[in-house]
Scaffold this active site. Structure first.
Site, short mmCIF file in Angstrom:
data_model
loop_
_atom_site.label_atom_id
_atom_site.label_comp_id
_atom_site.label_asym_id
_atom_site.label_seq_id
_atom_site.Cartn_x
_atom_site.Cartn_y
_atom_site.Cartn_z
N HIS A 75 -9.01 3.52 -2.11
CA HIS A 75 -7.67 3.00 -1.87
C HIS A 75 -7.22 2.02 -2.96
O HIS A 75 -7.05 0.83 -2.73
CB HIS A 75 -7.65 2.32 -0.49
CG HIS A 75 -6.34 1.76 -0.08
ND1 HIS A 75 -5.12 2.30 -0.46
CD2 HIS A 75 -6.02 0.68 0.71
CE1 HIS A 75 -4.14 1.58 0.05
NE2 HIS A 75 -4.66 0.60 0.76
N CYS A 135 0.82 -1.22 0.00
CA CYS A 135 0.00 0.00 0.00
C CYS A 135 0.85 1.26 0.00
O CYS A 135 0.31 2.36 -0.18
CB CYS A 135 -0.94 0.01 1.20
SG CYS A 135 -2.07 -1.41 1.20
#
Lengths: 384, 384
Positions: free
Chosen positions: A328, A76
């Protein structure tokens, strides 16, 4: 950045090129002026079988060819890691103008591919290291991590789950002001607390969603920037550190990266005007307040409830809507955080513009999970 | 480096840590002295579902934690790309001592996973760009590229296929002298020419094999090196360039990288004492002779037949056995080439040591394929 969301008909390439085009036009340069490219993507290998030269594939046909292109991963924090190497190349004088681009396409008709990709952000051979184990294929296993972090804050400081849920209330409202956010509907505490339980005590609306999207930034020397703009945004510091595995303090890696970023910038929490943090789950934002020293240890709940981290508050956090509402798309997230801070510092953030003319902003992005700590913790401090 | 070969019982981690341990012991340093790590791997996402934080997973438990760790991909040039960024960080003074490590595990009981991973080194959405198309799941589609390159040299310069096959004769002999090579049996021209046709005119024994393995190097400042060794190897130049898609000259990217590396080093082909080139297929070495200016255009066949590129010749090429015999665990290959050059320059190459004390060596590593050109071309020049 592109709008984040469900982009079934778009490819990695079309998403990436859309963000690239916007960034290049914003910078008022030509593609041919870019000396090197750093491309962040975390999951196209597992989901799409597109590995190895993702950046070259995304950039093909744009004229950004024949230069150094590096494909960078850190789960991430892939976008932030690509940005960090882009910054380093310019800061050290290796290149004058470079591209950092993050792109991710998570929606796949076979959801197990997407969930397996999240498993690839930890040690796939030791998934039993995970809180709750790693054999749950019905969801992103990372919500077990956020659930554990939520329970820790609740047990240690008496924080209520309703307080943690209010992170999602705030960020869903902020997202409603952001035309590029995946979700633009404000959610009430009641709605959030009644959404489906994902990993106790984290419910669906306290989780960042699956999404597709891309974001890009042009990083250049000050000398170059001065030729193209009268209001450049400066990179005061950029730090990427991996976590420390096998240690008791799960947040050590994150805290060390923050300390280093403040030191490098010569700035501290008291100087920040706006912050984007990694709220992959709502509890992520709670812990981030304390790690960033926005409040003393154990008082993150109070800080949130005080309203000071709202857009009109003393230190707005996640005015973009954060990962919870803006979305995201993993590899794009870190660079989208930077885009938000740039817009806020320039005063171009529209309805979600923070109240006072912001001069210092920070991005906080974490990636992966390994034996109780982040795979990578990335912090950037930007100033105008 | 580890021995290259079929390592069914080893994991990415155990392979990577084996190479790491050898490199750290060779450098006579401790793990804790390493400031940053650059990890090259190209295919663990598609094959093993291990994406995103491969380097952190490989390094877990070694003590190399809490530092910047970057996961770098550029297909078959992933190792060289990781090395290039490692070199850049030291050359610019960002770090003093860094690790570049390449690791790959290609053998999987389900061979289609491995072949699909090779597809991931091109544009998976446009596999019809490939010579011969990309729908052949029975082999690595990259052999179609080497076959086309072989035909081109044959058609343009009248080179015979038996001449191209003699690259494999030479390299199989060299591999027989290398205890770390995947294949250590010399092959006759007859054996090679009678092996199974893979992609006309490339036969099985003219192809680099599937393999597992890892390689690592410690890159440090001269000042640091002088404290630990009296015979450091210098990096005279390091270049990574992506290819130019949509162009007529398929080798433009490779040639530009070579030109730049010679310029940066202030050296030319005439200065080279030993070279490791990217012979993914035997025709790759033929073309490399000309791109590197080891001989005039069209005369690569003559150079090979003259024996000058054998270990005892004027300019030995692939004394390690090259990708054909030493093996080609994709992400490890570029760093294994560097290991070979280091050993040759130090005079530690055992039975395959090039005859005269070598002072200048070069590595030539290409990765991926995109619209008629390399995804990445990587050249390093090392000196002692």
């Amino acid at each position: 950045m592109t709008k984040f969301g469900k982009h079934i008909d778009q490819s990695l390439r079309s998403l990436g090129q859309q963000a690239l085009k916007i960034a290049v036009e914003d910078a008022n340069i030509n593609m041919s002026q870019i000396d090197a490219a750093y491309i962040g993507n975390a999951m196209a290998g597992v989901i799409w079988g597109q590995e190895s030269i993702r950046g070259q594939v995304v950039l093909a046909g744009t004229g950004i060819e024949g230069i150094p292109i590096f494909n960078i991963e850190n789960a991430c924090a892939s976008g932030s890691s690509a940005f960090h190497l882009a910054w380093q190349a310019v800061a050290t004088g290796v290149h004058d103008v470079v591209l950092a681009l993050g792109v991710e396409k998570l929606y796949h008709e076979d959801k197990t591919k997407t969930f397996n990709a999240f498993k690839g952000s930890t040690d796939v051979e030791s998934l039993n290291q995970f809180p709750g184990g790693g054999d749950d294929t019905s969801q992103s296993i990372f919500m077990n991590v956020y659930a554990r972090e939520a329970r820790e804050h609740m047990n240690k400081y008496g924080t209520k789950i309703e307080t943690i849920a209010k992170v999602a209330v705030k960020n869903s409202y902020n997202g409603s002001l952001n035309p590029l956010a995946q979700y633009q509907t404000p959610k009430s505490l009641n709605t959030i607390m009644n959404s489906r339980m994902i990993s106790d005590p984290i419910r669906l609306l306290m989780c960042s969603p699956i999404g597709d999207g891309a974001a890009a930034v042009i990083v250049c020397s000050e000398k170059f920037a001065r030729k193209y703009t009268s209001n450049p945004i400066y990179i005061a510091s950029s730090v990427v550190l991996s976590g420390r595995g096998h240690r008791e303090d799960i947040d050590k890696g994150k805290v060390r990266a923050i300390t280093k970023a403040y030191e490098m910038a010569g700035l501290g929490a008291e100087d920040l005007d706006v912050v984007e943090v990694h709220d992959g789950g709502a509890s992520g934002e709670i812990w981030a307040y304390e790690h960033l020293q926005l409040c003393p240890e154990g008082q993150a709940g109070e800080l949130l409830l005080s309203g000071e981290t709202e857009i009109g508050g003393r230190i707005p956090v996640n005015p973009s809507g954060g990962l919870l509402a803006k979305g995201h798309p993993v590899g794009a997230t870190g660079i989208a955080q930077l885009a938000e801070i740039v817009w806020q510092l320039r005063g171009q953030a529209g309805k979600r513009q923070v109240r006072n003319a912001a001069k210092v902003g920070l991005t906080h992005n974490n990636g992966g999970y390994l034996y109780g700590d982040s795979g990578a913790a990335a912090i950037n401090v930007l100033t105008k």
